[in-house]
Design a protein around this motif. Structure first.
Motif, mmCIF file in Angstrom:
data_model
loop_
_atom_site.group_PDB
_atom_site.id
_atom_site.type_symbol
_atom_site.label_atom_id
_atom_site.label_comp_id
_atom_site.label_asym_id
_atom_site.label_seq_id
_atom_site.Cartn_x
_atom_site.Cartn_y
_atom_site.Cartn_z
ATOM 1 N N ASP A 13 0.940 -1.125 -0.050
ATOM 2 C CA ASP A 13 -0.220 -0.074 0.095
ATOM 3 C C ASP A 13 0.797 1.315 0.011
ATOM 4 O O ASP A 13 1.861 1.369 0.592
ATOM 5 N N ILE A 14 0.348 2.113 -0.862
ATOM 6 C CA ILE A 14 1.006 3.501 -0.838
ATOM 7 C C ILE A 14 0.296 4.658 -0.571
ATOM 8 O O ILE A 14 -0.765 4.612 -1.010
ATOM 9 N N THR A 15 0.421 5.430 0.422
ATOM 10 C CA THR A 15 -0.138 6.727 0.948
ATOM 11 C C THR A 15 0.707 7.823 1.231
ATOM 12 O O THR A 15 1.635 7.410 2.037
ATOM 13 N N PHE A 16 0.449 8.830 0.821
ATOM 14 C CA PHE A 16 1.299 10.059 0.935
ATOM 15 C C PHE A 16 0.428 11.386 1.137
ATOM 16 O O PHE A 16 -0.837 11.360 0.292
ATOM 17 N N ILE A 17 0.877 12.298 1.801
ATOM 18 C CA ILE A 17 0.096 13.541 1.735
ATOM 19 C C ILE A 17 1.120 14.563 1.299
ATOM 20 O O ILE A 17 2.215 14.592 2.123
ATOM 21 N N CYS A 18 0.936 15.563 0.684
ATOM 22 C CA CYS A 18 1.713 16.538 0.208
ATOM 23 C C CYS A 18 0.861 17.829 0.540
ATOM 24 O O CYS A 18 -0.209 18.315 0.180
ATOM 25 N N ALA A 19 1.714 18.788 1.299
ATOM 26 C CA ALA A 19 1.088 20.016 1.838
ATOM 27 C C ALA A 19 2.013 21.379 1.455
ATOM 28 O O ALA A 19 3.446 21.096 1.412
ATOM 29 N N ARG A 20 1.461 22.432 1.323
ATOM 30 C CA ARG A 20 2.273 23.611 1.092
ATOM 31 C C ARG A 20 1.615 24.737 1.862
ATOM 32 O O ARG A 20 0.446 25.019 1.994
ATOM 33 N N SER A 21 2.656 25.470 2.530
ATOM 34 C CA SER A 21 2.172 26.772 3.521
ATOM 35 C C SER A 21 1.956 28.003 2.563
ATOM 36 O O SER A 21 3.058 28.124 1.416
#
Length: 142
Positions: free
Chosen positions: A113-121
Motif C-alpha cells: 500500500d502506498i499513501t502520502f500527503i503533500c502540503a504547502r504553506s
C-alpha cells in the motif's frame, strides 16, 4: 517509520524530521505503552514551505531489477514540484508523485500500500494537494 520531508522555501533545502512513534497508519488497538513511545514535534511553516508524509510503500517501491525508489528520489520530486510551483497547480503534486512511482516501477499495480500527503504553506495557511493512494493489488500484499 519514514521521516516527514520538509522543503524550506527560504533555504531551498529539504529537512528530514523523524520523531519517535508512528505518524501514519496507527494501529486500531495500539496496546499499553504505545502513547509513551510517541514524540510530539512542532515546527513553523513559512510561505512556500512544502512537506510530505508518506508510508514506506512509497520509498520501497521496486523497479524491475529490485532497486528501491528511495528517499533521495522522493526528495528530488519535492524539489521539482517546488521549482515548477508557478507552472503547475499544487494539487497536481499527487499526480506527479503517482506518475513517478508508476514510471519507476513500470507498472500500475503495487505489492505494498502506498499513501502520502503533500502540503504547502501559503500566506499563513496550509494547502493540501490531496491524499495520494496506490493500493496493493497483488496476492502477496503487505
Amino acid at each position: 517509520h519514514n521521516p516527514l520531508l520538509l522543503k524550506r522555501a527560504d533555504s531551498g533545502k529539504i529537512e528530514r524530521n523523524n520523531p519517535a512513534g508512528m505518524p501514519m497508519r496507527l494501529p486500531e488497538s495500539p496496546g499499553r505503552g504505545f502513547a509513551d513511545t510517541l514524540e510530539q514535534t512542532e515546527f513553523s511553516l513559512n510561505p512556500g514551505d512544502i512537506f510530505m508524509l508518506y508510508t514506506d510503500g512509497v520509498t520501497e517501491t521496486k523497479d524491475e531489477n529490485g532497486g528501491q525508489f528511495g528517499i533521495e528520489r522522493l526528495e528530488q520530486i519535492i524539489m521539482d514540484i517546488a521549482e515548477r510551483d508557478y507552472q503547475v497547480k499544487f494539487r497536481d503534486a499527487i499526480e506527479i508523485v503517482k506518475t513517478a512511482l508508476s514510471d519507476f516501477a513500470n507498472k500500475k499495480d503495487f505489492t505494498d500500500d502506498i499513501t502520502f500527503i503533500c502540503a504547502r504553506s501559503v500566506s499563513g495557511r496550509t494547502e493540501i494537494s490531496d491524499i495520494g493512494e496506490l493500493a496493493a493489488t497483488s496476492a502477496d500484499a503487505n
